[in-house]
Each structure stands twice: as structure tokens, then as C-alpha cells.
Design a protein around this motif. Structure first.
Motif, PDB file in Angstrom:
ATOM      1  N   GLU A 138       0.843  -1.208   0.000  1.00 33.39           N
ATOM      2  CA  GLU A 138       0.000   0.000   0.000  1.00 33.39           C
ATOM      3  C   GLU A 138       0.875   1.253   0.000  1.00 33.39           C
ATOM      4  OE1 GLU A 138      -2.438  -0.407   3.482  1.00 33.39           O
ATOM      5  OE2 GLU A 138      -3.504  -2.151   2.659  1.00 33.39           O
ATOM      6  N   HIS A 139       1.909   1.246   0.820  1.00 35.73           N
ATOM      7  CA  HIS A 139       2.832   2.386   0.911  1.00 35.73           C
ATOM      8  C   HIS A 139       3.518   2.640  -0.432  1.00 35.73           C
ATOM      9  CE1 HIS A 139       5.721   5.107   2.798  1.00 35.73           C
ATOM     10  NE2 HIS A 139       6.667   4.452   2.192  1.00 35.73           N
ATOM     11  N   ARG A 140       4.004   1.564  -1.055  1.00 32.99           N
ATOM     12  CA  ARG A 140       4.714   1.687  -2.337  1.00 32.99           C
ATOM     13  C   ARG A 140       3.773   2.122  -3.455  1.00 32.99           C
ATOM     14  NH1 ARG A 140       9.559   2.666  -3.257  1.00 32.99           N
ATOM     15  NH2 ARG A 140      10.268   0.968  -4.561  1.00 32.99           N
ATOM     16  N   ASN A 141       2.476   1.873  -3.289  1.00 30.46           N
ATOM     17  CA  ASN A 141       1.514   2.241  -4.326  1.00 30.46           C
ATOM     18  C   ASN A 141       0.845   3.576  -4.036  1.00 30.46           C
ATOM     19  OD1 ASN A 141       1.946  -0.056  -5.926  1.00 30.46           O
ATOM     20  ND2 ASN A 141       0.576  -1.267  -4.650  1.00 30.46           N
ATOM     21  N   GLY A 176       0.675   5.251  -0.793  1.00 31.67           N
ATOM     22  CA  GLY A 176       0.120   5.485   0.537  1.00 31.67           C
ATOM     23  C   GLY A 176       0.787   6.665   1.215  1.00 31.67           C
ATOM     24  N   VAL A 177       0.472   6.859   2.448  1.00 27.17           N
ATOM     25  CA  VAL A 177       1.004   7.957   3.257  1.00 27.17           C
ATOM     26  C   VAL A 177       2.511   7.882   3.331  1.00 27.17           C
ATOM     27  CG1 VAL A 177       0.956   8.985   5.550  1.00 27.17           C
ATOM     28  CG2 VAL A 177      -1.122   8.010   4.598  1.00 27.17           C
ATOM     29  N   ASN A 178       3.174   9.016   3.219  1.00 27.86           N
ATOM     30  CA  ASN A 178       4.627   9.148   3.318  1.00 27.86           C
ATOM     31  C   ASN A 178       5.391   8.411   2.227  1.00 27.86           C
ATOM     32  OD1 ASN A 178       4.420  10.659   5.716  1.00 27.86           O
ATOM     33  ND2 ASN A 178       4.270   8.807   6.929  1.00 27.86           N
ATOM     34  N   ALA A 179       4.758   8.061   1.151  1.00 28.88           N
ATOM     35  CA  ALA A 179       5.419   7.282   0.096  1.00 28.88           C
ATOM     36  C   ALA A 179       6.541   8.041  -0.555  1.00 28.88           C
ATOM     37  CB  ALA A 179       4.421   6.844  -0.954  1.00 28.88           C
TER      38      ALA A 179
END
Length: 194
Positions: A186-189, A191-194
Motif C-alpha cells: 500500500e505504501h509503495r503504491n 500510501g502515506v509518506n510514500a
């Protein structure tokens, strides 16, 4: 879990992670003998002889198969210059699929995004080819740069252990940060702080 795994060079846009080599001795010694670098690490600044032994041990750490196996690759810039080291140790293979991650960056490379990029490359391996479920980092919470890096990676602050260990003549706290496979994707796609 798709093991065994043997380290091959891992590339990001500006960094490559690959095995430590004998010609890294000067740079590794400069890093591991620097009191400022070692301030929040588990060891005091190391002598050249100590670093020679560490280099020999960690250069061979290129194979993951069972719990306690680890990788300790060098971080190199686009020109092959040594920037520091990463760390990934398997703590559980089946069924938990858990590992610990860590990093040490040379002072001249800090604050330039190299640590975040190198950690992303290693987390992509952890949650991709290695199919890990959870990766965590333990660090001295006074190490603001590492705390910020954990946040940039999307890692959750899971605990703060007060006076957790006696280290270098004082009681020190330990901060615990972690991220799950689904959270990493999710982060890599975006998300927050990516």
C-alpha cells in the motif's frame, strides 16, 4: 517462503546493494570507527583489526535459508562508491516469515535520500522475492535520523522499551518499528509518506 536465497546485486535508481568486498575495508573502517556513527549502535568504535574480522564475516553473509541467517550488503552510489551498509536478518521462516532490518550510513551520505532508497530496495526484496510477512527495526529512539527513516518507509512505531538495556555505561531505551507485507505494498503504491 521461497528460500534459499543468494544475494545478487539489488539496484535502485541511485544505489546498488551488493556483497561487501575486501576493498571496502578502508571505507568500512572509517564508518565503524567513527564515534558519531557508533553513538547509537550496539558497539563502540572499532579498530582496524576488528573491522577486518567483521568484513570477513559479513562479506560471507550472502545466503538466506533459515532463522538467524542474514544479509549485510554494502550500499553503493551510481559510481560504485561505498555509502554504508544495510542489514536483513531472518528471525522466523515458517510460519511467521519475519525479519529485522537495519542500516548504517556514512556521514557524507546522510540527508541525501540514500538510506531511504537502500531500505526501499531491501524491503522490496523482503516483501517480494522473499515473501516475508513482517519486517521490523529496533533502534535507539534518540537516533532522530533513523526514527525519521522508519516513518518515511511507512513503518509503524510499535513500542518504546524504557531502559531496555545497559549499553556503553548507561541505560538506553529501544524503539520498535514494523511494517507488514500488505502495508508495504500500500505504501509503495502511493500510501502515506510514500
Amino acid at each position: 517462503m521461497p528460500l534459499p536465497y543468494d544475494l545478487q546485486p539489488l539496484r535502485g535508481p541511485r544505489v546498488t546493494l551488493d556483497a561487501l568486498r575486501p576493498d571496502d575495508l578502508d571505507d568500512l573502517h572509517a564508518l565503524q570507527s567513527d564515534p558519531d556513527v557508533c553513538r547509537y549502535l550496539l558497539y563502540e568504535p572499532r579498530s582496524r583489526d576488528e573491522v577486518t574480522r567483521v568484513l570477513e564475516r559479513d562479506a560471507a553473509a550472502t545466503h538466506l535459508e533459515k532463522a538467524d541467517d542474514y544479509l549485510q550488503p554494502a550500499i553503493r552510489d551510481e559510481n560504485g562508491a561505498f555509502l554504508g551498509t544495510m542489514y536483513l536478518e531472518l528471525h522466523s521462516v515458517d510460519p511467521d516469515r519475519t525479519a529485522e532490518i537495519g542500516w548504517i550510513l556514512a556521514p557524507h551520505a546522510q540527508g541525501r535520500g540514500y538510506g531511504a532508497e537502500a531500505a526501499r530496495v531491501l524491503l522490496d526484496l523482503a516483501f517480494g522475492d522473499l515473501a516475508l510477512h513482517r519486517v521490523y527495526a529496533e533502534l535507539d529512539p534518540r537516533n532522530d535520523a533513523s526514527v525519521r527513516l522508519c516513518a518515511r518507509l511507512g513503518m509503524r512505531h510499535e513500542g518504546h522499551f524504557v531502559e531496555h538495556m545497559w549499553l556503553k555505561g548507561e541505560w538506553t531505551d529501544t524503539g520498535h518499528y514494523a511494517i507488514l507485507e500488505r502495508e508495504w505494498h500500500e505504501h509503495r503504491n502511493g500510501g502515506v509518506n510514500a
